[in-house]
Structures are given as C-alpha cells and as structure tokens.
Motif scaffolding. Sequence first.
Motif, PDB file in Angstrom:
ATOM      1  N   ARG A 132      30.004   2.684  -1.187  1.00 22.61           N
ATOM      2  CA  ARG A 132      29.982   1.240  -0.941  1.00 22.61           C
ATOM      3  C   ARG A 132      30.513   0.898   0.446  1.00 22.61           C
ATOM      4  N   ALA A 133      31.201   1.849   1.101  1.00 21.53           N
ATOM      5  CA  ALA A 133      31.670   1.607   2.458  1.00 21.53           C
ATOM      6  C   ALA A 133      30.499   1.464   3.423  1.00 21.53           C
ATOM      7  N   VAL A 134      29.336   1.960   3.030  1.00 21.08           N
ATOM      8  CA  VAL A 134      28.101   1.777   3.782  1.00 21.08           C
ATOM      9  C   VAL A 134      27.151   1.017   2.867  1.00 21.08           C
ATOM     10  N   TYR A 135      26.649  -0.109   3.322  1.00 23.00           N
ATOM     11  CA  TYR A 135      25.885  -1.007   2.457  1.00 23.00           C
ATOM     12  C   TYR A 135      24.774  -0.314   1.677  1.00 23.00           C
ATOM     13  N   GLN A 136      24.670  -0.676   0.416  1.00 22.60           N
ATOM     14  CA  GLN A 136      23.523  -0.385  -0.438  1.00 22.60           C
ATOM     15  C   GLN A 136      23.373   1.096  -0.778  1.00 22.60           C
ATOM     16  N   ALA A 137      24.431   1.853  -0.710  1.00 27.94           N
ATOM     17  CA  ALA A 137      24.309   3.287  -0.970  1.00 27.94           C
ATOM     18  C   ALA A 137      24.966   3.658  -2.298  1.00 27.94           C
ATOM     19  N   GLY A 138      24.293   4.489  -3.074  1.00 31.19           N
ATOM     20  CA  GLY A 138      24.899   5.117  -4.239  1.00 31.19           C
ATOM     21  C   GLY A 138      25.239   4.213  -5.397  1.00 31.19           C
ATOM     22  N   GLN A 139      24.612   3.033  -5.521  1.00 32.83           N
ATOM     23  CA  GLN A 139      24.961   2.134  -6.619  1.00 32.83           C
ATOM     24  C   GLN A 139      24.488   2.701  -7.960  1.00 32.83           C
ATOM     25  N   ILE A 140      25.352   2.573  -8.974  1.00 27.76           N
ATOM     26  CA  ILE A 140      25.110   3.224 -10.263  1.00 27.76           C
ATOM     27  C   ILE A 140      24.620   2.203 -11.281  1.00 27.76           C
ATOM     28  N   MET A 141      23.467   2.520 -11.882  1.00 29.76           N
ATOM     29  CA  MET A 141      22.813   1.642 -12.856  1.00 29.76           C
ATOM     30  C   MET A 141      22.731   2.329 -14.217  1.00 29.76           C
ATOM     31  N   PRO A 142      22.647   1.576 -15.307  1.00 34.32           N
ATOM     32  CA  PRO A 142      22.685   2.150 -16.660  1.00 34.32           C
ATOM     33  C   PRO A 142      21.319   2.686 -17.097  1.00 34.32           C
ATOM     34  N   GLN A 143      21.212   3.992 -17.263  1.00 35.22           N
ATOM     35  CA  GLN A 143      19.931   4.613 -17.588  1.00 35.22           C
ATOM     36  C   GLN A 143      19.376   4.141 -18.922  1.00 35.22           C
ATOM     37  N   GLU A 144      20.162   4.220 -19.982  1.00 41.32           N
ATOM     38  CA  GLU A 144      19.654   3.861 -21.307  1.00 41.32           C
ATOM     39  C   GLU A 144      19.233   2.396 -21.358  1.00 41.32           C
ATOM     40  N   TYR A 145      20.029   1.525 -20.774  1.00 42.83           N
ATOM     41  CA  TYR A 145      19.737   0.091 -20.776  1.00 42.83           C
ATOM     42  C   TYR A 145      18.411  -0.201 -20.083  1.00 42.83           C
ATOM     43  N   ILE A 146      18.191   0.417 -18.929  1.00 42.69           N
ATOM     44  CA  ILE A 146      16.961   0.163 -18.174  1.00 42.69           C
ATOM     45  C   ILE A 146      15.760   0.793 -18.854  1.00 42.69           C
ATOM     46  N   GLU A 147      15.902   2.024 -19.330  1.00 43.82           N
ATOM     47  CA  GLU A 147      14.771   2.693 -19.970  1.00 43.82           C
ATOM     48  C   GLU A 147      14.399   2.032 -21.294  1.00 43.82           C
ATOM     49  N   THR A 148      15.375   1.470 -21.975  1.00 46.66           N
ATOM     50  CA  THR A 148      15.103   0.799 -23.249  1.00 46.66           C
ATOM     51  C   THR A 148      14.453  -0.564 -23.050  1.00 46.66           C
ATOM     52  N   ASN A 149      14.931  -1.309 -22.059  1.00 49.37           N
ATOM     53  CA  ASN A 149      14.506  -2.700 -21.889  1.00 49.37           C
ATOM     54  C   ASN A 149      13.468  -2.925 -20.800  1.00 49.37           C
ATOM     55  N   GLY A 150      13.355  -1.991 -19.860  1.00 52.04           N
ATOM     56  CA  GLY A 150      12.382  -2.139 -18.782  1.00 52.04           C
ATOM     57  C   GLY A 150      12.956  -2.820 -17.552  1.00 52.04           C
ATOM     58  N   ASP A 151      12.259  -2.667 -16.441  1.00 52.80           N
ATOM     59  CA  ASP A 151      12.730  -3.185 -15.162  1.00 52.80           C
ATOM     60  C   ASP A 151      12.865  -4.698 -15.152  1.00 52.80           C
ATOM     61  N   GLU A 152      11.885  -5.414 -15.686  1.00 50.99           N
ATOM     62  CA  GLU A 152      11.923  -6.877 -15.595  1.00 50.99           C
ATOM     63  C   GLU A 152      13.089  -7.457 -16.378  1.00 50.99           C
ATOM     64  N   TYR A 153      13.352  -6.892 -17.563  1.00 52.52           N
ATOM     65  CA  TYR A 153      14.496  -7.372 -18.346  1.00 52.52           C
ATOM     66  C   TYR A 153      15.790  -7.098 -17.600  1.00 52.52           C
ATOM     67  N   PHE A 154      15.887  -5.907 -17.021  1.00 51.40           N
ATOM     68  CA  PHE A 154      17.082  -5.550 -16.247  1.00 51.40           C
ATOM     69  C   PHE A 154      17.293  -6.513 -15.089  1.00 51.40           C
ATOM     70  N   ARG A 155      16.222  -6.916 -14.444  1.00 49.09           N
ATOM     71  CA  ARG A 155      16.343  -7.828 -13.306  1.00 49.09           C
ATOM     72  C   ARG A 155      16.749  -9.232 -13.732  1.00 49.09           C
ATOM     73  N   ASP A 156      16.385  -9.622 -14.931  1.00 47.69           N
ATOM     74  CA  ASP A 156      16.820 -10.913 -15.457  1.00 47.69           C
ATOM     75  C   ASP A 156      18.226 -10.855 -16.035  1.00 47.69           C
ATOM     76  N   ASN A 157      18.640  -9.654 -16.453  1.00 48.09           N
ATOM     77  CA  ASN A 157      19.933  -9.469 -17.123  1.00 48.09           C
ATOM     78  C   ASN A 157      20.621  -8.222 -16.556  1.00 48.09           C
ATOM     79  N   PRO A 158      20.982  -8.236 -15.284  1.00 45.57           N
ATOM     80  CA  PRO A 158      21.540  -7.031 -14.668  1.00 45.57           C
ATOM     81  C   PRO A 158      22.893  -6.650 -15.255  1.00 45.57           C
ATOM     82  N   ILE A 159      23.072  -5.345 -15.441  1.00 41.75           N
ATOM     83  CA  ILE A 159      24.306  -4.793 -15.994  1.00 41.75           C
ATOM     84  C   ILE A 159      24.789  -3.677 -15.068  1.00 41.75           C
TER      85      ILE A 159
END
Length: 241
Positions: A132-159
């Motif tokens: 995070r010391a360098v913008y936009q690098a290495g951000q961690i997202m929830p695999q199960e949440y995204i794979e279960t709900n899909g990209d559009e749901y994740f974008r409306d309900n980011p976790i």
Amino acid sequence: EVTDPILETRAAHAMYHAPIWDALLGFDYEAEYNGLGPGVAKEWGMDPDGKSWTFHLRDGLVFQNGEPLTAEDVKFSLERSMYHPESVVSDARRLMKELREPPEEAIEVIDPLTLRIHTDGAKVHLWSLLTRAVYQAGQIMPQEYIETNGDEYFRDNPIGSGPWQFVRRVPGDYFEYEAFDKSYRGIPRFQGLRLLFVPEEATRVAMVRTGQADIIDILPESAPEVQATGNLKITEIGGAI
C-alpha cells in the motif's frame, strides 16, 4: 469512481479504496525502504536462491463478512489483478513481467498462512509491487465471496479486510463507510466515515469552518491564510497539507 480495485487507474482515488482493502504489504513510516512495513503479511523475504519470495501471513485475519483471509485469497487477488480481462492495474502488469514462466503457475500456496512467489531470476524490488506504500499494489480481495456472487455483485457490495466497510456511494458526491472492528490496522475511533468530493478549495475551507467537514486538504501556499482566519490545525504530510 469504481469500487473494484482492478478497475481503478487514478492514484488520487486511492483514498477511497484504502479504507476497505488491505495489501500483502503495508506501511511503516519509520522504515528504511520508502515506508514499507507489514500488511496482511507479517514477515517476508527473498529466498536463499534469489529466485522466489516467501510471505508469512498474519493468523486470524478475516474479511468484513466474517470469512477467513488466507494465502489462497492472496494468490487469487494477485492473479485476478494480473489476468482478469477487465483489469487495468499497471502494477499487476509489471508484476507479470517479474514472474517465472508460465506466470499463472508462479504463485504457490504453501499452507493457509504461507505464500511463495517464484520470480524470473532475482527481483530485489518485488516488494514495491505488493504494498500500500505504492498506490494500487497487492490489494487482497475475498476469493469465495467473488466466485460465489460474481464480479457485478462484488462491485455493488465490495468486501475487504480493512478498518472500514463500504456502506454506500453517490457518484460525484461521496463514499460512506462504517467501522470494522476486526482489522489488524486497529479499530477506528469513530463509527462512521464519509469521504466527500469537493473540488473547490474555498468550499472545503468553508465546510471545515462550519463543521460540515472535519478534515480537508489544501494547497501548501494557502496554509498561512487559512490558519490566520480560523482555529484550525494545519498538518503537512509528505509535502501535502
């Protein structure tokens, strides 16, 4: 103004992503190397052969929906940033060039809390693409949440796993968050956070004077005049005020 890290291209927008997501590495303002410090990984380093890096994650991390954060999520997030057809993350494209061929097999999960990244030879600055010391690098997202709900749901309900959980946004107006009490970065000292988009400096100054805002940014040359006309605290951070 997007809510999916892989769609963001402007460094100025890091401020509304940073509350939600953690990165593999984080900040330490007293560190020797440009503010690099622990993040989701508590320890890391280049392996003796110089051809890989090993990261040891903090135990007990969870996303804001209660799911555990593991090395599988880190692998998923880095690969999503690199290979998703909609990704525009420049750091991810640079990361691809650092990895051993084939790059889609270069990130190895050793166990739930250990990850190894195999590189194309010795890459001593690999850390700069994961923090995070360098913008936009290495951000961690929830695999199960995204794979279960899909990209559009994740974008409306980011976790994410950061100290602030997304509540709502009004494009061009504000992002709103609520405190998350299980972040390794600490429990926020106030329950709600709203980031307002106010392009005019004079309006921002008026808002902080009248209590409509608590913190604003101003140009350094404006600081003396602002401080002289109100009981405001001026703080300089990295050349910005």
